[in-house]
Write a protein that holds these residues in place. Structure first.
Motif, PDB file in Angstrom:
ATOM      1  N   PRO A  21     -24.958   8.894  24.471  1.00  0.00           N
ATOM      2  CA  PRO A  21     -25.839   8.681  23.318  1.00  0.00           C
ATOM      3  C   PRO A  21     -25.762   9.831  22.309  1.00  0.00           C
ATOM      4  O   PRO A  21     -25.202  10.887  22.615  1.00  0.00           O
ATOM      5  CB  PRO A  21     -27.230   8.594  23.969  1.00  0.00           C
ATOM      6  N   GLY A  28     -23.708  15.545  23.714  1.00  0.00           N
ATOM      7  CA  GLY A  28     -22.754  16.643  23.864  1.00  0.00           C
ATOM      8  C   GLY A  28     -21.295  16.215  23.757  1.00  0.00           C
ATOM      9  O   GLY A  28     -20.396  16.986  24.100  1.00  0.00           O
ATOM     10  N   LYS A  29     -21.038  15.026  23.232  1.00  0.00           N
ATOM     11  CA  LYS A  29     -19.649  14.540  23.128  1.00  0.00           C
ATOM     12  C   LYS A  29     -18.811  15.480  22.264  1.00  0.00           C
ATOM     13  O   LYS A  29     -17.729  15.897  22.649  1.00  0.00           O
ATOM     14  CB  LYS A  29     -19.603  13.117  22.513  1.00  0.00           C
ATOM     15  N   GLY A  36     -17.124   9.706  14.023  1.00  0.00           N
ATOM     16  CA  GLY A  36     -18.251  10.191  13.211  1.00  0.00           C
ATOM     17  C   GLY A  36     -17.774  11.200  12.172  1.00  0.00           C
ATOM     18  O   GLY A  36     -18.105  11.102  10.989  1.00  0.00           O
ATOM     19  N   ARG A  82     -17.758  10.799   8.187  1.00  0.00           N
ATOM     20  CA  ARG A  82     -18.486  11.745   7.308  1.00  0.00           C
ATOM     21  C   ARG A  82     -17.530  12.315   6.255  1.00  0.00           C
ATOM     22  O   ARG A  82     -17.912  12.491   5.094  1.00  0.00           O
ATOM     23  CB  ARG A  82     -19.136  12.868   8.131  1.00  0.00           C
ATOM     24  N   MET A 122     -24.531   4.589   7.958  1.00  0.00           N
ATOM     25  CA  MET A 122     -24.685   5.798   8.775  1.00  0.00           C
ATOM     26  C   MET A 122     -26.048   6.445   8.541  1.00  0.00           C
ATOM     27  O   MET A 122     -26.709   6.866   9.481  1.00  0.00           O
ATOM     28  CB  MET A 122     -23.562   6.791   8.466  1.00  0.00           C
ATOM     29  N   LEU A 161     -24.215   0.844  12.883  1.00  0.00           N
ATOM     30  CA  LEU A 161     -22.800   1.042  13.215  1.00  0.00           C
ATOM     31  C   LEU A 161     -21.928   0.471  12.110  1.00  0.00           C
ATOM     32  O   LEU A 161     -22.181  -0.633  11.608  1.00  0.00           O
ATOM     33  CB  LEU A 161     -22.445   0.364  14.545  1.00  0.00           C
ATOM     34  N   VAL A 200     -13.594   0.888  11.865  1.00  0.00           N
ATOM     35  CA  VAL A 200     -13.313   2.026  12.762  1.00  0.00           C
ATOM     36  C   VAL A 200     -12.047   1.793  13.587  1.00  0.00           C
ATOM     37  O   VAL A 200     -11.292   2.733  13.844  1.00  0.00           O
ATOM     38  CB  VAL A 200     -14.510   2.379  13.685  1.00  0.00           C
ATOM     39  N   PHE A 259     -15.865   6.843  19.883  1.00  0.00           N
ATOM     40  CA  PHE A 259     -15.104   5.593  19.817  1.00  0.00           C
ATOM     41  C   PHE A 259     -14.525   5.346  21.194  1.00  0.00           C
ATOM     42  O   PHE A 259     -14.002   6.285  21.795  1.00  0.00           O
ATOM     43  CB  PHE A 259     -13.982   5.687  18.782  1.00  0.00           C
ATOM     44  N   ARG A 274     -17.387   2.174  20.572  1.00  0.00           N
ATOM     45  CA  ARG A 274     -18.853   2.126  20.599  1.00  0.00           C
ATOM     46  C   ARG A 274     -19.363   0.702  20.813  1.00  0.00           C
ATOM     47  O   ARG A 274     -20.571   0.502  20.888  1.00  0.00           O
ATOM     48  CB  ARG A 274     -19.353   2.617  19.246  1.00  0.00           C
ATOM     49  N   GLN A 295     -14.610  -3.001  20.108  1.00  0.00           N
ATOM     50  CA  GLN A 295     -13.814  -1.786  19.854  1.00  0.00           C
ATOM     51  C   GLN A 295     -13.021  -1.398  21.105  1.00  0.00           C
ATOM     52  O   GLN A 295     -11.862  -0.984  21.022  1.00  0.00           O
ATOM     53  CB  GLN A 295     -14.712  -0.622  19.429  1.00  0.00           C
ATOM     54  N   ARG A 354     -32.490  18.227  21.176  1.00  0.00           N
ATOM     55  CA  ARG A 354     -31.194  18.779  20.753  1.00  0.00           C
ATOM     56  C   ARG A 354     -30.901  18.466  19.289  1.00  0.00           C
ATOM     57  O   ARG A 354     -30.423  19.329  18.546  1.00  0.00           O
ATOM     58  CB  ARG A 354     -30.072  18.193  21.611  1.00  0.00           C
ATOM     59  N   ARG A 401     -30.480  21.097  16.313  1.00  0.00           N
ATOM     60  CA  ARG A 401     -29.266  21.154  15.485  1.00  0.00           C
ATOM     61  C   ARG A 401     -29.635  21.114  14.001  1.00  0.00           C
ATOM     62  O   ARG A 401     -29.099  21.875  13.194  1.00  0.00           O
ATOM     63  CB  ARG A 401     -28.330  19.986  15.827  1.00  0.00           C
ATOM     64  N   ASP A 414     -28.551  11.557   9.252  1.00  0.00           N
ATOM     65  CA  ASP A 414     -29.044  10.779  10.402  1.00  0.00           C
ATOM     66  C   ASP A 414     -29.699  11.650  11.465  1.00  0.00           C
ATOM     67  O   ASP A 414     -30.080  11.145  12.516  1.00  0.00           O
ATOM     68  CB  ASP A 414     -27.919   9.916  11.002  1.00  0.00           C
ATOM     69  N   VAL A 464     -21.197  21.556  32.194  1.00  0.00           N
ATOM     70  CA  VAL A 464     -20.668  20.218  31.889  1.00  0.00           C
ATOM     71  C   VAL A 464     -19.148  20.302  31.725  1.00  0.00           C
ATOM     72  O   VAL A 464     -18.405  19.488  32.276  1.00  0.00           O
ATOM     73  CB  VAL A 464     -21.342  19.615  30.626  1.00  0.00           C
TER      74      VAL A 464
HETATM   75  P1  AP5 Z   1     -21.277  10.432  15.576  1.00  0.00           P
HETATM   76  O1  AP5 Z   1     -20.913  11.528  14.664  1.00  0.00           O
HETATM   77  O2  AP5 Z   1     -20.326   9.980  16.610  1.00  0.00           O
HETATM   78  O3  AP5 Z   1     -22.699  10.788  16.168  1.00  0.00           O
HETATM   79  P2  AP5 Z   1     -23.402  10.500  17.567  1.00  0.00           P
HETATM   80  O4  AP5 Z   1     -22.653   9.688  18.567  1.00  0.00           O
HETATM   81  O5  AP5 Z   1     -24.718   9.963  17.194  1.00  0.00           O
HETATM   82  O6  AP5 Z   1     -23.361  11.860  18.225  1.00  0.00           O
HETATM   83  P3  AP5 Z   1     -23.822  13.280  17.746  1.00  0.00           P
HETATM   84  O7  AP5 Z   1     -22.761  13.888  16.899  1.00  0.00           O
HETATM   85  O8  AP5 Z   1     -25.199  13.294  17.188  1.00  0.00           O
HETATM   86  O9  AP5 Z   1     -23.961  13.955  19.165  1.00  0.00           O
HETATM   87  P4  AP5 Z   1     -22.892  14.389  20.254  1.00  0.00           P
HETATM   88  O10 AP5 Z   1     -22.988  13.524  21.457  1.00  0.00           O
HETATM   89  O11 AP5 Z   1     -21.534  14.600  19.656  1.00  0.00           O
HETATM   90  O12 AP5 Z   1     -23.548  15.771  20.659  1.00  0.00           O
HETATM   91  P5  AP5 Z   1     -23.191  17.237  20.114  1.00  0.00           P
HETATM   92  O13 AP5 Z   1     -22.062  17.792  20.889  1.00  0.00           O
HETATM   93  O14 AP5 Z   1     -23.091  17.219  18.637  1.00  0.00           O
HETATM   94  O15 AP5 Z   1     -21.626   9.108  14.709  1.00  0.00           O
HETATM   95  C1  AP5 Z   1     -22.447   9.164  13.564  1.00  0.00           C
HETATM   96  C2  AP5 Z   1     -22.519   7.792  12.930  1.00  0.00           C
HETATM   97  O16 AP5 Z   1     -21.201   7.382  12.493  1.00  0.00           O
HETATM   98  C3  AP5 Z   1     -22.978   6.641  13.834  1.00  0.00           C
HETATM   99  O17 AP5 Z   1     -24.386   6.553  13.924  1.00  0.00           O
HETATM  100  C4  AP5 Z   1     -22.355   5.433  13.133  1.00  0.00           C
HETATM  101  O18 AP5 Z   1     -23.087   5.072  11.992  1.00  0.00           O
HETATM  102  C5  AP5 Z   1     -21.008   5.977  12.675  1.00  0.00           C
HETATM  103  N1  AP5 Z   1     -19.959   5.777  13.692  1.00  0.00           N
HETATM  104  C6  AP5 Z   1     -19.281   6.750  14.357  1.00  0.00           C
HETATM  105  N2  AP5 Z   1     -18.401   6.210  15.213  1.00  0.00           N
HETATM  106  C7  AP5 Z   1     -18.529   4.872  15.088  1.00  0.00           C
HETATM  107  C8  AP5 Z   1     -17.905   3.769  15.752  1.00  0.00           C
HETATM  108  N3  AP5 Z   1     -16.996   3.954  16.713  1.00  0.00           N
HETATM  109  N4  AP5 Z   1     -18.292   2.518  15.394  1.00  0.00           N
HETATM  110  C9  AP5 Z   1     -19.222   2.312  14.427  1.00  0.00           C
HETATM  111  N5  AP5 Z   1     -19.851   3.304  13.769  1.00  0.00           N
HETATM  112  C10 AP5 Z   1     -19.506   4.587  14.110  1.00  0.00           C
HETATM  113  O19 AP5 Z   1     -24.504  18.006  20.581  1.00  0.00           O
HETATM  114  C11 AP5 Z   1     -25.720  17.828  19.920  1.00  0.00           C
HETATM  115  C12 AP5 Z   1     -26.514  19.160  19.952  1.00  0.00           C
HETATM  116  O20 AP5 Z   1     -26.850  19.456  21.306  1.00  0.00           O
HETATM  117  C13 AP5 Z   1     -25.690  20.346  19.430  1.00  0.00           C
HETATM  118  O21 AP5 Z   1     -26.534  21.185  18.700  1.00  0.00           O
HETATM  119  C14 AP5 Z   1     -25.200  21.033  20.713  1.00  0.00           C
HETATM  120  O22 AP5 Z   1     -25.040  22.417  20.551  1.00  0.00           O
HETATM  121  C15 AP5 Z   1     -26.318  20.717  21.700  1.00  0.00           C
HETATM  122  N6  AP5 Z   1     -25.821  20.550  23.081  1.00  0.00           N
HETATM  123  C16 AP5 Z   1     -24.700  19.898  23.470  1.00  0.00           C
HETATM  124  N7  AP5 Z   1     -24.584  19.935  24.819  1.00  0.00           N
HETATM  125  C17 AP5 Z   1     -25.662  20.617  25.281  1.00  0.00           C
HETATM  126  C18 AP5 Z   1     -26.097  20.990  26.603  1.00  0.00           C
HETATM  127  N8  AP5 Z   1     -25.400  20.655  27.703  1.00  0.00           N
HETATM  128  N9  AP5 Z   1     -27.260  21.670  26.695  1.00  0.00           N
HETATM  129  C19 AP5 Z   1     -27.974  22.001  25.589  1.00  0.00           C
HETATM  130  N10 AP5 Z   1     -27.613  21.702  24.319  1.00  0.00           N
HETATM  131  C20 AP5 Z   1     -26.463  21.012  24.169  1.00  0.00           C
END
Ligand code: AP5
Length: 205
Positions: free
Chosen positions: A8, A12-13, A32, A36, A53, A58, A64, A86, A88, A92, A123, A127, A141, A183
């Motif tokens: 989700p 942390g992806k 993503g 962007r 977005m 989605l 995508v 991806f 999602r 896909q 988180r 961020r 978002d 992780v």
């Molecule tokens: P996208 O950019 O993919 O966003 P997301 O999946 O919502 O994921 P995030 O980037 O918010 O989180 P992440 O899981 O990568 O976590 P992160 O490492 O950043 O997509 C954005 C939008 O684009 C979608 O809503 C959609 O509209 C569109 N889209 C993209 N792909 C699409 C597709 N295939 N189909 C259709 N639409 C698409 O970590 C988050 C924070 O937590 C950071 O600050 C990090 O430092 C912290 N953190 C990470 N791990 C830990 C840990 N273990 N402990 C503590 N903190 C942690």
């Protein structure tokens, strides 16, 4: 190595993809980030994606899938890649299966990062705060309201992929509540056990 990171928003992806890319010299393919960049550049895809977005929806599958189909043809993706965000949706995932089959390529694993919802919210808020403190633009978002919508999309459209890849014996679940370092270590351990990494690759992590 060809790997999918599934989880989700805020699980942390992106964080893990960057760490794995850095360590193993393969590319991170984040839809993503690509979307962007398209929004920032005002391309036709960006214009189509911007509002979707910002509202936590989605972007259409065909858009995508087209982006990924082009991207995996590029030379830097030949050695392997980590897909972050991806596929999602089931369509896909099916399109990716077709793309890989046509190229006679195999997917090594799908790593699902499991994190509870209150941690995800914390988180994403953190961020946004850190981004603001650096004087940079916060993701449109990254608000509690839009995150709720992104989570709903994840549950209804993306979670079915857990079953999809589990049936195909590709799914590995990792506790994403651990520290970032733990992780990474766990993912490396899994990839080594699968034979996707040489043992020496994970010893230091
Ligand atoms: P996208 O950019 O993919 O966003 P997301 O999946 O919502 O994921 P995030 O980037 O918010 O989180 P992440 O899981 O990568 O976590 P992160 O490492 O950043 O997509 C954005 C939008 O684009 C979608 O809503 C959609 O509209 C569109 N889209 C993209 N792909 C699409 C597709 N295939 N189909 C259709 N639409 C698409 O970590 C988050 C924070 O937590 C950071 O600050 C990090 O430092 C912290 N953190 C990470 N791990 C830990 C840990 N273990 N402990 C503590 N903190 C942690």
């Amino acid at each position: 190595m060809r790997l999918i990171l599934l989880g989700p928003p805020g699980s942390g992806k992106g964080t893990q993809a960057q760490r794995l890319v850095h360590r193993h010299g393969i590319v991170q393919l984040s839809t993503g980030e690509m979307l962007r960049a398209a929004v920032a550049a005002g391309t036709p895809v960006g214009l189509q994606a911007k509002e979707i977005m910002a509202n936590g929806g989605l972007v259409p599958d065909e858009v995508v899938v087209g982006i990924i189909a082009d991207r995996i043809e590029e030379p830097d993706a030949k050695k392997g890649f980590i897909l972050d965000g991806f596929p999602r949706t089931v369509p896909q995932a099916e399109a990716l299966d077709d793309l890989l089959r046509k190229k006679h390529l195999k997917l090594d694993a799908v790593v699902e990062l499991r994190v509870n919802e209150s941690a995800l919210l914390a988180r994403v808020e953190k961020r946004a705060e850190e981004t603001r403190a650096r004087g940079e633009e916060v993701r449109l978002d990254d608000t509690p309201e839009v995150l709720t919508k992104r989570l709903a999309q994840y549950r209804s459209l993306t979670e079915p992929l857990i079953h999809y890849y589990s049936e195909r014996r590709k799914l590995l679940t990792v506790d994403g509540m651990m520290t970032i370092e733990h992780v990474t270590r766990e993912i490396n351990r899994i990839l080594t056990a699968l034979g996707a990494l040489e043992p020496k690759d994970h010893e230091e992590h």
